[in-house]
Design a protein around this motif. Structure first.
Motif, PDB file in Angstrom:
ATOM      1  N   VAL A 105       1.044   3.832 -37.314  1.00 27.92           N
ATOM      2  CA  VAL A 105       2.274   3.517 -38.039  1.00 27.92           C
ATOM      3  C   VAL A 105       3.408   4.360 -37.471  1.00 27.92           C
ATOM      4  O   VAL A 105       3.336   5.589 -37.459  1.00 27.92           O
ATOM      5  N   ARG A 106       4.422   3.691 -36.975  1.00 32.75           N
ATOM      6  CA  ARG A 106       5.587   4.406 -36.475  1.00 32.75           C
ATOM      7  C   ARG A 106       6.630   4.494 -37.578  1.00 32.75           C
ATOM      8  O   ARG A 106       6.821   3.569 -38.334  1.00 32.75           O
ATOM      9  N   GLY A 107       7.301   5.598 -37.643  1.00 32.73           N
ATOM     10  CA  GLY A 107       8.274   5.781 -38.722  1.00 32.73           C
ATOM     11  C   GLY A 107       7.587   6.093 -40.034  1.00 32.73           C
ATOM     12  O   GLY A 107       7.737   5.366 -41.017  1.00 32.73           O
ATOM     13  N   VAL A 108       6.794   7.161 -40.039  1.00 35.69           N
ATOM     14  CA  VAL A 108       6.039   7.553 -41.239  1.00 35.69           C
ATOM     15  C   VAL A 108       6.975   7.823 -42.413  1.00 35.69           C
ATOM     16  O   VAL A 108       6.657   7.526 -43.565  1.00 35.69           O
ATOM     17  N   ASP A 109       8.166   8.372 -42.127  1.00 36.98           N
ATOM     18  CA  ASP A 109       9.101   8.755 -43.189  1.00 36.98           C
ATOM     19  C   ASP A 109       9.788   7.563 -43.849  1.00 36.98           C
ATOM     20  O   ASP A 109      10.460   7.735 -44.867  1.00 36.98           O
ATOM     21  N   ILE A 110       9.650   6.356 -43.263  1.00 38.01           N
ATOM     22  CA  ILE A 110      10.255   5.173 -43.885  1.00 38.01           C
ATOM     23  C   ILE A 110       9.179   4.152 -44.282  1.00 38.01           C
ATOM     24  O   ILE A 110       9.502   2.998 -44.552  1.00 38.01           O
ATOM     25  N   ASN A 111       7.935   4.572 -44.301  1.00 35.96           N
ATOM     26  CA  ASN A 111       6.848   3.721 -44.777  1.00 35.96           C
ATOM     27  C   ASN A 111       6.592   4.063 -46.242  1.00 35.96           C
ATOM     28  O   ASN A 111       6.195   5.183 -46.561  1.00 35.96           O
ATOM     29  N   ALA A 112       6.832   3.110 -47.141  1.00 31.26           N
ATOM     30  CA  ALA A 112       6.783   3.378 -48.583  1.00 31.26           C
ATOM     31  C   ALA A 112       5.441   3.947 -49.030  1.00 31.26           C
ATOM     32  O   ALA A 112       5.392   4.881 -49.833  1.00 31.26           O
ATOM     33  N   ALA A 113       4.341   3.406 -48.509  1.00 29.29           N
ATOM     34  CA  ALA A 113       3.011   3.874 -48.923  1.00 29.29           C
ATOM     35  C   ALA A 113       2.792   5.331 -48.539  1.00 29.29           C
ATOM     36  O   ALA A 113       2.290   6.128 -49.336  1.00 29.29           O
TER      37      ALA A 113
END
Length: 207
Positions: A105-113
């Protein structure tokens, strides 16, 4: 009476897709139960694997599982030992051939889960929920999110009466179907009881 709908279900077929991709005219309930069991087992097995979602496809007697994770090394293990062991266990449990793919998953800080899990972990470690929420919002905006909303509800900081608090930054157009709004909810288990955490993240179309 409030008119509410699940943000992902509302956008299904537009910006969201199904996590179980299969069709059958027989044993539908059994397959649903099996998918639920597989997801629960994988998430429990890799609690520190930062798993965002698990997609399951079925083709004949083959089950294809795609694990979306922010920490692929934790899931795969050294030289793929952990993922091979998981494959063998699932084949024994389901009686079918199993293929497992791991996608980072790229962009961990913008992944809601993953944002929700991060907040839950901090709350369980007795870090201030306000600090955890504001830190998550700041990181999401820095990573390019259009907007983020975070809500916590329960016996916050051990309060006698359960209450809820939420913070919002940027725009979260919940009524616009074409907007790419990611949503997740998680539960933090504390000494005072459970605290529900909900996260909405409005992202660019390609994110």
């Amino acid at each position: 009476m409030g008119q509410k709908t699940h943000p992902k279900g509302f956008r299904m077929g537009m910006t969201e897709t199904w996590e179980s991709k299969w069709f059958t005219q027989h044993n539908f309930a059994d397959f649903i139960q099996e998918d639920y069991t597989i997801r629960g087992y994988i998430k429990k097995r890799f609690e520190k694997g930062a798993i965002s979602k698990i997609e399951i496809e079925r083709t004949g007697k083959q089950v294809i599982i795609t694990i979306h994770t922010g920490r692929p090394g934790v899931v795969i293990g050294r030289k793929g030992v952990l993922i091979d062991r998981l494959k063998e266990e699932l084949q024994l449990a389901t009686g079918r051939g199993v293929t497992i793919n791991v996608q980072e998953v790229r962009g961990v800080d913008i992944n809601a889960a993953l944002v929700a899990e991060n907040i839950v972990r901090q709350i369980e470690q007795q870090i201030s929920y306000r600090r955890a929420m504001k830190r998550a919002m700041s990181s999401a905006i820095k990573m390019g999110a259009k907007g983020i909303r975070v809500a916590c509800r329960g016996r916050l900081m051990g309060a006698e009466i359960a209450r809820g608090e939420w913070y919002k930054e940027g725009k979260i157009p919940l009524h616009t179907i074409k907007e790419n709004v990611d949503y997740a909810q998680r539960v933090a288990n504390t000494k005072s009881g459970t605290i529900g955490v909900k996260v909405w993240v409005c992202k660019e179309e390609g994110d």
